[in-house]
Write a protein that holds these residues in place. Structure first.
Motif, mmCIF file in Angstrom:
data_model
loop_
_atom_site.group_PDB
_atom_site.id
_atom_site.type_symbol
_atom_site.label_atom_id
_atom_site.label_comp_id
_atom_site.label_asym_id
_atom_site.label_seq_id
_atom_site.Cartn_x
_atom_site.Cartn_y
_atom_site.Cartn_z
ATOM 1 N N SER A 1 139.834 51.056 138.067
ATOM 2 C CA SER A 1 139.650 50.286 136.845
ATOM 3 C C SER A 1 138.231 50.490 136.327
ATOM 4 N N THR B 1 142.737 50.047 133.363
ATOM 5 C CA THR B 1 143.171 49.924 134.746
ATOM 6 C C THR B 1 144.292 50.911 135.042
ATOM 7 N N THR C 1 144.330 50.797 142.170
ATOM 8 C CA THR C 1 143.137 49.952 142.179
ATOM 9 C C THR C 1 142.032 50.470 141.268
ATOM 10 N N ALA D 1 141.169 55.546 134.294
ATOM 11 C CA ALA D 1 140.695 54.307 134.906
ATOM 12 C C ALA D 1 139.590 54.535 135.934
ATOM 13 N N ARG E 1 144.938 43.622 131.947
ATOM 14 C CA ARG E 1 143.552 43.208 131.658
ATOM 15 C C ARG E 1 143.463 42.500 130.300
#
Length: 484
Positions: free
Chosen positions: A137, A117, A135, A343, A168
């Protein structure tokens, strides 16, 4: 090594480790002799036999490190790490990788660094990820696919960065359970390593952490935010409680080199339970990166001498990503020893080189290794005959620009895509200042380096002969001369 001999090796390893636990000082040399038949590579045999020599020398600091591992790491975790790291990664995987490099005529790494991520709970000064799209990921299925394809190529070592990978943590624990034949390491800011997470890591037994730290409290909090230092120490305490392996990573820059390169600080980290340390130097990535944070040549030279001195005296394994080029023949990126997948899925040569031709969502791992930019890396490594100038950006800035342009690679920075010529220009002054210092240091290291190279060349000849025999036995045999 085929599947049958691998299985036999794993079983033998299990019983050998039970025997080893009874008296590691006495039994390690005997285990070394047992391991020798499980690899054909002379370099691996040398590395294994080094453990025997270390244990026979009471003054060797690595003897102290090995004994620390038997004292501080829980038996279950120790068994899993030794089996996966030594047998699977360093022996079985390395043998398979050496064959596939010839078959596919490309670099195949020992380790894969990937970002689950881009999200992070901190905003550190000078971090290239600080302005990233938070954002981005890779979902569980994609991470799992990368690991599976990696194992098909002989890769059993997977490293997580970010962002903050422990955001995560549930997915990472699940992956470690599913791939219990692999070794996992996460670079973490340490603020999310609570008791429950440490207990879960103890449950899987094949997952280590490297805590990012910048010195004592003032230096760490200066870059990472007030209160971070105390949270890092709490995370280390939780890891130590469950007998887990962990270390530290430190970025040295113009404001903290003396704090990071301090013997008292290193002793303190050893007391906390760190068994390894990984040093990086600051890189000015991103359009607004502060070039004033670049370490001076004097500071980089200081770390060169200091790390070597500490290796000779302290029971901890230390690495310097830039100044250790002499031990690995220059740059290890571009799939030579490792690669980076960000990511967003972009497959990059290095965590510090944000350019790519391919995205892992669209291609296989093998196809990524055969992409234009990775081919450019393989064709040009090492980038300098002086291996204290290993980097194609920081030490040889024109080299990166040439490879990016020749391969048609694009910038992978989502917020501030950076033209390679402009990035290079920021590093030119540092490269020019480091060049005379590195040449002086290299002149002193060269005699020993040449001696070691002769030994390695002899090993490579023997490896090649053994590899030819392995390929003749394999259904996938290839013509070595044609692939060279």
């Amino acid at each position: 090594m085929n599947a049958i001999s691998h299985a036999l090796g794993s079983t033998g390893f299990y019983f050998a480790l039970r025997y080893l636990n009874k008296d590691p000082e006495k039994n390690i040399p005997k285990i070394v002799d047992m391991l020798m038949p499980f690899t054909y590579r002379e370099d691996v045999k040398r590395q294994i036999s080094t453990a025997k020599k270390v244990m026979e020398d009471p003054k060797n600091p690595y003897r102290g490190l090995i004994l620390r591992a038997f004292k501080e790491i829980s038996p279950k975790v120790r068994r899993r790490f030794i089996t996966n790291f030594v047998l699977n990664s360093a022996m079985v995987g390395a043998d398979k990788t050496s064959i596939l490099r010839v078959k596919y005529n490309c670099n195949i790494p020992w380790a894969i660094l990937m970002d689950p991520t881009s999200a992070c709970n901190l905003h550190c000064k000078g971090c290239w990820a600080a302005e990233y799209n938070k954002t981005d990921s890779m979902d569980y299925a994609l991470l799992d696919r990368i690991i599976r394809e990696g194992k098909e190529l002989g890769i059993y070592f997977f490293i997580y960065s970010g962002g903050e990978p422990t955001v995560r943590k549930d997915d990472l624990i699940r992956l470690a359970k599913v791939h219990n034949d692999c070794i996992f390491l996460a670079f973490t800011n340490g603020t999310l390593v609570d008791d429950a997470f440490a207990k879960a890591l103890a449950g899987v037994g094949n997952f280590a952490l490297a805590f990012s730290i910048e010195g004592f409290e003032e230096a760490t909090d200066f870059r990472r935010g007030k209160g971070t230092y105390q949270k890092v120490l709490e995370g280390m305490k939780n890891m130590k409680k469950y007998g887990l392996p962990f270390g530290f990573s430190a970025c040295y820059h113009s404001k903290n080199t003396e704090a990071v390169g301090d013997e008292k600080f290193l002793d303190f980290l050893i007391e906390q339970g760190c068994t390894f340390g990984w040093y990086f130097t600051y890189m000015p990535l991103g359009k607004d990166a502060d070039t004033d944070l670049l370490a001076t040549p004097e500071q980089r030279e200081y770390m060169f001498h200091w790390v070597r001195k500490m290796r000779d005296t302290k029971p901890i394994f230390l690495l310097d990503f830039w100044n250790d080029g002499q031990y690995v023949n220059g740059c290890i990126a571009g799939g030579r020893s490792y690669l980076h997948i960000n990511a967003a899925g972009d497959v990059e040569p290095c965590a510090f080189i944000h350019y790519s031709n391919v995205n892992i969502r669209d291609v296989s791992l093998l196809d990524a290794l055969r992409s234009p930019l990775f081919k450019e890396y393989a064709a040009h490594q090492p980038f300098n005959s002086n291996h204290l100038r290993p980097c194609p950006l920081l030490d040889n800035p024109g080299m990166l620009a040439a490879m990016v342009k020749a391969s048609g690679a694009h910038s992978t920075q989502p917020v501030d895509k950076e033209d390679v010529d402009k990035l290079t220009a920021k590093c030119v002054p540092a490269a020019e200042k480091w060049t005379p210092v590195s040449e002086r240091l290299w002149a002193g290291e060269l005699p020993h380096y040449l001696e070691v190279q002769k030994m390695k060349e002899a090993e490579q000849r023997k490896n090649r002969e053994a590899l030819e025999k392995q390929l003749k036995k394999s259904e996938d045999g290839v013509n070595l001369k044609a692939a060279s």
